[in-house]
Design an enzyme around this catalytic site. Sequence first.
Site, mmCIF file in Angstrom:
data_model
loop_
_atom_site.group_PDB
_atom_site.id
_atom_site.type_symbol
_atom_site.label_atom_id
_atom_site.label_comp_id
_atom_site.label_asym_id
_atom_site.label_seq_id
_atom_site.Cartn_x
_atom_site.Cartn_y
_atom_site.Cartn_z
ATOM 1 N N LYS A 9 -43.215 2.364 -38.205
ATOM 2 C CA LYS A 9 -43.009 0.910 -38.245
ATOM 3 C C LYS A 9 -43.864 0.231 -39.330
ATOM 4 O O LYS A 9 -44.789 0.839 -39.882
ATOM 5 C CB LYS A 9 -43.337 0.335 -36.860
ATOM 6 C CG LYS A 9 -42.364 0.791 -35.760
ATOM 7 C CD LYS A 9 -42.699 0.124 -34.422
ATOM 8 C CE LYS A 9 -41.707 0.490 -33.333
ATOM 9 N NZ LYS A 9 -42.021 -0.216 -32.060
ATOM 10 N N TYR A 49 -32.324 -3.353 -31.786
ATOM 11 C CA TYR A 49 -33.049 -3.719 -30.561
ATOM 12 C C TYR A 49 -32.210 -4.612 -29.650
ATOM 13 O O TYR A 49 -32.760 -5.367 -28.839
ATOM 14 C CB TYR A 49 -34.377 -4.382 -30.925
ATOM 15 C CG TYR A 49 -35.470 -3.380 -31.254
ATOM 16 C CD1 TYR A 49 -35.871 -2.415 -30.321
ATOM 17 C CD2 TYR A 49 -36.131 -3.404 -32.478
ATOM 18 C CE1 TYR A 49 -36.867 -1.496 -30.604
ATOM 19 C CE2 TYR A 49 -37.144 -2.480 -32.770
ATOM 20 C CZ TYR A 49 -37.503 -1.538 -31.825
ATOM 21 O OH TYR A 49 -38.497 -0.633 -32.099
ATOM 22 N N PHE A 57 -40.049 -11.399 -26.175
ATOM 23 C CA PHE A 57 -40.652 -10.913 -27.430
ATOM 24 C C PHE A 57 -39.614 -10.562 -28.501
ATOM 25 O O PHE A 57 -39.966 -10.090 -29.577
ATOM 26 C CB PHE A 57 -41.579 -9.720 -27.168
ATOM 27 C CG PHE A 57 -40.923 -8.514 -26.505
ATOM 28 C CD1 PHE A 57 -40.177 -7.612 -27.243
ATOM 29 C CD2 PHE A 57 -41.088 -8.286 -25.137
ATOM 30 C CE1 PHE A 57 -39.595 -6.499 -26.642
ATOM 31 C CE2 PHE A 57 -40.503 -7.169 -24.519
ATOM 32 C CZ PHE A 57 -39.754 -6.280 -25.286
ATOM 33 N N ARG A 102 -49.801 6.540 -30.859
ATOM 34 C CA ARG A 102 -50.118 5.130 -30.586
ATOM 35 C C ARG A 102 -51.583 4.947 -30.182
ATOM 36 O O ARG A 102 -52.192 3.928 -30.502
ATOM 37 C CB ARG A 102 -49.159 4.589 -29.528
ATOM 38 C CG ARG A 102 -47.765 4.305 -30.120
ATOM 39 C CD ARG A 102 -46.734 4.105 -29.043
ATOM 40 N NE ARG A 102 -45.502 3.494 -29.547
ATOM 41 C CZ ARG A 102 -44.400 3.362 -28.811
ATOM 42 N NH1 ARG A 102 -44.389 3.758 -27.553
ATOM 43 N NH2 ARG A 102 -43.312 2.803 -29.322
ATOM 44 N N ASN A 112 -46.949 -1.181 -32.759
ATOM 45 C CA ASN A 112 -47.398 0.072 -32.146
ATOM 46 C C ASN A 112 -46.971 1.311 -32.946
ATOM 47 O O ASN A 112 -46.808 2.395 -32.415
ATOM 48 C CB ASN A 112 -46.954 0.140 -30.679
ATOM 49 C CG ASN A 112 -45.447 0.035 -30.528
ATOM 50 O OD1 ASN A 112 -44.716 0.001 -31.497
ATOM 51 N ND2 ASN A 112 -44.988 -0.006 -29.285
ATOM 52 N N HIS A 115 -41.502 4.268 -33.368
ATOM 53 C CA HIS A 115 -40.411 4.214 -32.384
ATOM 54 C C HIS A 115 -39.916 5.629 -32.145
ATOM 55 O O HIS A 115 -39.877 6.440 -33.073
ATOM 56 C CB HIS A 115 -39.238 3.380 -32.928
ATOM 57 C CG HIS A 115 -37.954 3.600 -32.162
ATOM 58 N ND1 HIS A 115 -37.653 2.899 -31.023
ATOM 59 C CD2 HIS A 115 -36.943 4.486 -32.341
ATOM 60 C CE1 HIS A 115 -36.485 3.338 -30.545
ATOM 61 N NE2 HIS A 115 -36.031 4.309 -31.336
ATOM 62 N N GLU A 126 -28.732 6.256 -32.439
ATOM 63 C CA GLU A 126 -29.681 5.739 -33.427
ATOM 64 C C GLU A 126 -29.629 6.563 -34.717
ATOM 65 O O GLU A 126 -29.736 6.009 -35.818
ATOM 66 C CB GLU A 126 -31.094 5.731 -32.818
ATOM 67 C CG GLU A 126 -31.212 4.699 -31.692
ATOM 68 C CD GLU A 126 -32.514 4.754 -30.886
ATOM 69 O OE1 GLU A 126 -32.666 3.928 -29.971
ATOM 70 O OE2 GLU A 126 -33.366 5.620 -31.162
#
Length: 138
Positions: A9, A49, A57, A102, A112, A115, A126
């Site tokens: 990320k 997402y 969030f 993490r 974090n 993914h 995905e």
Amino acid sequence: MKRTFSIIKPDATKRNITGAINNIIESSGLKIIAQKRILLTESQAKDFYDVHKDKNFFTDLVQYMTSGPVVVQVLEGENAVVFYRDLMGATNPKEAKIGSIRNKYALSIEANSVHGSDSLENANKEIDFFFKENEIVG
Ligand code: ADP
Ligand code: MG
């Protein structure tokens, strides 16, 4: 051999620790069989997402995921989905087990660092979202 889908990320790409994370992945025995560094569009982040679209969030998450480059990957190994979830550690770094990615690198519950798919079905979805089959070389 089974596949899972991974994202390094923006918090991690910004800190130049994609190699450090890949080192943990490869040292675990997982094989990186596809990888590219991209900037997600807002539409891609929202689609990816979508399951979280009603969470408080969600808007922040989309903004964060488009705030810098990400590295999307396909990982191969025995029981890859569950194995990589374990290697990543819990969503909240405060709860992530010692030595997990993490635990070592995440900055917050949002930023974090990685993914990983949560089921084989989602892994396949995905992977298809980001890669053509001829871009994946096992
Ligand atoms: P995971 O990535 O461990 O599967 P989730 O699917 O629950 O976790 O959430 C997706 C992503 O949304 C998380 O990895 C994190 O970046 C973000 N996120 C989850 N929960 C929160 C929260 N309470 N506040 C802010 N961001 C969150
Ligand atoms: Mg999830």
